[in-house]
Design a protein around this motif. Structure first.
Motif, mmCIF file in Angstrom:
data_model
loop_
_atom_site.group_PDB
_atom_site.id
_atom_site.type_symbol
_atom_site.label_atom_id
_atom_site.label_comp_id
_atom_site.label_asym_id
_atom_site.label_seq_id
_atom_site.Cartn_x
_atom_site.Cartn_y
_atom_site.Cartn_z
ATOM 1 N N PRO A 152 8.153 15.287 57.045
ATOM 2 C CA PRO A 152 7.152 14.567 57.590
ATOM 3 C C PRO A 152 7.367 14.812 59.396
ATOM 4 O O PRO A 152 6.535 14.582 60.417
ATOM 5 N N TYR A 153 8.811 15.090 59.663
ATOM 6 C CA TYR A 153 9.640 14.996 60.958
ATOM 7 C C TYR A 153 9.210 16.092 61.410
ATOM 8 O O TYR A 153 10.394 16.872 62.300
ATOM 9 N N GLU A 154 8.999 17.196 60.178
ATOM 10 C CA GLU A 154 9.275 18.762 60.682
ATOM 11 C C GLU A 154 8.542 18.814 62.399
ATOM 12 O O GLU A 154 7.095 19.512 61.811
ATOM 13 N N ILE A 155 8.903 19.403 62.755
ATOM 14 C CA ILE A 155 8.042 20.289 64.372
ATOM 15 C C ILE A 155 7.526 21.650 63.985
ATOM 16 O O ILE A 155 8.262 22.419 63.722
ATOM 17 N N ILE A 156 6.478 21.721 64.827
ATOM 18 C CA ILE A 156 5.722 22.381 64.638
ATOM 19 C C ILE A 156 5.051 23.125 65.912
ATOM 20 O O ILE A 156 4.707 22.309 66.333
ATOM 21 N N GLU A 157 5.542 23.850 66.208
ATOM 22 C CA GLU A 157 5.371 24.914 67.390
ATOM 23 C C GLU A 157 3.474 25.378 67.650
ATOM 24 O O GLU A 157 3.268 26.579 66.771
ATOM 25 N N ALA A 217 5.013 21.405 70.928
ATOM 26 C CA ALA A 217 5.715 20.781 68.978
ATOM 27 C C ALA A 217 4.845 18.992 69.032
ATOM 28 O O ALA A 217 5.284 18.615 70.308
ATOM 29 N N LEU A 218 4.648 19.348 67.187
ATOM 30 C CA LEU A 218 4.131 18.066 67.499
ATOM 31 C C LEU A 218 4.885 17.959 65.911
ATOM 32 O O LEU A 218 5.305 19.357 65.315
ATOM 33 N N PRO A 219 5.632 16.467 65.370
ATOM 34 C CA PRO A 219 5.774 16.468 64.327
ATOM 35 C C PRO A 219 4.432 16.445 62.898
ATOM 36 O O PRO A 219 3.979 16.599 63.785
ATOM 37 N N VAL A 220 4.833 16.768 61.872
ATOM 38 C CA VAL A 220 3.736 17.396 60.747
ATOM 39 C C VAL A 220 2.915 15.341 60.952
ATOM 40 O O VAL A 220 2.175 16.122 60.570
ATOM 41 N N VAL A 221 3.674 14.827 61.138
ATOM 42 C CA VAL A 221 2.891 13.639 60.627
ATOM 43 C C VAL A 221 1.389 12.822 62.348
ATOM 44 O O VAL A 221 0.616 12.769 61.859
ATOM 45 N N ASP A 222 1.750 13.632 63.237
ATOM 46 C CA ASP A 222 1.705 13.512 64.277
ATOM 47 C C ASP A 222 0.452 14.680 63.644
ATOM 48 O O ASP A 222 -0.909 14.040 64.614
ATOM 49 N N LEU A 223 0.717 15.628 63.557
ATOM 50 C CA LEU A 223 -0.383 16.615 63.158
ATOM 51 C C LEU A 223 -1.842 15.913 62.086
ATOM 52 O O LEU A 223 -2.786 16.627 62.578
ATOM 53 N N ALA A 224 -1.177 15.276 61.444
ATOM 54 C CA ALA A 224 -2.098 14.322 60.463
ATOM 55 C C ALA A 224 -3.054 14.039 61.412
ATOM 56 O O ALA A 224 -4.113 13.859 61.129
ATOM 57 N N VAL A 225 -2.381 12.906 61.907
ATOM 58 C CA VAL A 225 -2.628 11.644 63.069
ATOM 59 C C VAL A 225 -4.014 12.824 63.722
ATOM 60 O O VAL A 225 -5.192 11.713 63.871
ATOM 61 N N GLY A 246 -10.410 15.066 64.821
ATOM 62 C CA GLY A 246 -10.791 16.591 64.307
ATOM 63 C C GLY A 246 -10.612 17.291 64.447
ATOM 64 O O GLY A 246 -11.351 19.071 64.456
ATOM 65 N N ASP A 247 -8.374 17.614 65.368
ATOM 66 C CA ASP A 247 -8.391 18.396 65.917
ATOM 67 C C ASP A 247 -8.552 19.668 65.371
ATOM 68 O O ASP A 247 -7.683 20.088 64.420
ATOM 69 N N ALA A 248 -8.811 20.764 65.725
ATOM 70 C CA ALA A 248 -8.714 22.593 65.188
ATOM 71 C C ALA A 248 -7.396 22.275 64.667
ATOM 72 O O ALA A 248 -6.897 23.667 64.016
ATOM 73 N N ALA A 249 -6.961 23.131 66.180
ATOM 74 C CA ALA A 249 -4.817 23.176 66.281
ATOM 75 C C ALA A 249 -4.513 22.212 64.988
ATOM 76 O O ALA A 249 -3.933 23.158 64.101
ATOM 77 N N ALA A 250 -4.600 21.514 65.606
ATOM 78 C CA ALA A 250 -3.224 20.832 63.966
ATOM 79 C C ALA A 250 -3.777 20.956 62.897
ATOM 80 O O ALA A 250 -2.916 20.982 61.911
ATOM 81 N N SER A 251 -5.211 20.697 62.324
ATOM 82 C CA SER A 251 -5.317 21.877 61.145
ATOM 83 C C SER A 251 -4.887 22.646 61.011
ATOM 84 O O SER A 251 -4.587 22.699 59.904
ATOM 85 N N ASN A 252 -5.403 23.813 62.118
ATOM 86 C CA ASN A 252 -4.812 24.822 61.352
ATOM 87 C C ASN A 252 -2.846 24.746 61.329
ATOM 88 O O ASN A 252 -3.102 26.195 60.026
ATOM 89 N N ALA A 253 -2.683 24.124 61.905
ATOM 90 C CA ALA A 253 -1.386 23.957 61.440
ATOM 91 C C ALA A 253 -0.982 23.477 60.765
ATOM 92 O O ALA A 253 0.321 23.967 59.802
ATOM 93 N N LEU A 254 -0.970 22.539 59.696
ATOM 94 C CA LEU A 254 -1.795 21.667 58.611
ATOM 95 C C LEU A 254 -1.588 22.947 57.823
ATOM 96 O O LEU A 254 -0.484 23.303 56.298
#
Length: 306
Positions: free
Chosen positions: A99-104, A124-132, A138-146
């Protein structure tokens, strides 16, 4: 792999804390359990050429309250991210995703169709923050990263495991769609969308832990402009509502597409619901007419549950 975060609240508390002992007898709701205005609004939209699908299910009885073309598969835009969030939560619970894996942010193609991350300084943000971010804005960039991290095949397999044969996550978000791209981000039917949200609050989506985690993410959603506008909830802080409402939802928007699905529960009853409207977005009046149908449904849902 990291240890998955403990959900702050289980799914039972999501429903139980909102369903007080002052619940009214069902006979007291007689006369308030029709959706006449909603049906009229949707019929008027259909007469203009819009494609309309609706489903309302009573959570206690498991029976259909209202259904109209709820088996038809239609584009659902960003609402297709809910199965993605379920897959992310399931992978975290299984220990296959940290959950804390960092994604650029630079690891994905830039997309500007909507969201917050593109405006933040954090690269860059961790997976759990991207999910939030995906759930709340409805963040498009966060969704695409996931999507890139867990993979479309995994999400499609999860959709199949959930029994959603008329739903699919087809593609990531794009600023423009070319002839070689999927025509839509996601597809779904209102029947399956309503069932999915019911499963989340009933602890039946993969597991109780996964259900609770995804429901918690969705409880942060700030888009209360469609069906949810009738709830009068604070869009920025609506989980702990003092009037005893349980509410989680997700919306989807694209050109000529408006979608919302969720769960609304009050002292009298609880429902899962979904509404899809695909319309000719020729003017602001066409768009406002579609939005008004969602708000009409919201008013009648409030009458049903409260």
């Amino acid at each position: 792999m990291g240890t998955p975060p403990e959900p702050k609240r289980d799914t039972a508390s999501l429903r139980g804390s909102r369903r007080s002992n002052r619940r009214l007898p069902r006979r007291a709701a007689v006369g308030k359990r029709t959706f006449t205005s909603t049906l009229k609004a949707l019929d008027e939209l259909a007469q203009t050429g819009a494609k309309v699908s609706v489903r309302i299910t009573d959570l206690d009885r498991g029976s259909s309250v209202l259904g109209g073309d709820d088996f038809v598969t239609l584009p659902v835009a960003g609402l297709g991210m809910v199965p993605l969030l379920i897959e992310v939560a399931a992978a975290i619970e299984a220990g296959t995703l940290d959950p804390y894996e960092i994604i650029e942010r630079t690891s994905i193609e830039r997309v500007e169709v909507g969201g917050v991350w593109q405006h933040l300084k954090a690269p860059a943000l961790p997976v759990v923050d991207l999910a939030v971010l995906a759930a709340s804005s409805g963040d498009a960039a966060a969704s695409n990263a996931l999507i890139q991290r867990v993979g479309l095949p995994a999400v499609r397999a999860r959709i199949e495991q959930l029994g959603m044969s008329h739903s699919a996550l087809l593609d990531r978000f794009r600023d423009t769609r070319g002839p070689d791209d999927a025509p839509h981000v996601a597809l779904g039917s209102t029947r399956e969308l309503a069932q999915m949200f019911a499963a989340l609050v009933n602890s039946e989506a993969v597991s109780a832990g996964v259900s609770a985690q995804v429901a918690e993410w969705l409880s942060l959603n700030q888009d209360l402009s469609l069906v949810a506008s009738a709830t009068a909830l604070d869009p920025f802080a609506h989980f702990n509502d003092e009037h005893g409402l349980l509410f989680i939802n997700k919306t989807g928007r694209d050109d000529g597409i408006r979608v919302e699905a969720g769960v609304l529960a009050g002292p009298r009853a609880g429902v899962s619901y979904a509404l899809i409207v695909c319309f000719d977005d020729l003017s602001i009046m066409h768009r406002l007419r579609a939005h008004e149908a969602f708000r009409t449904l919201g008013v009648e849902l409030m009458e049903y549950v409260y």
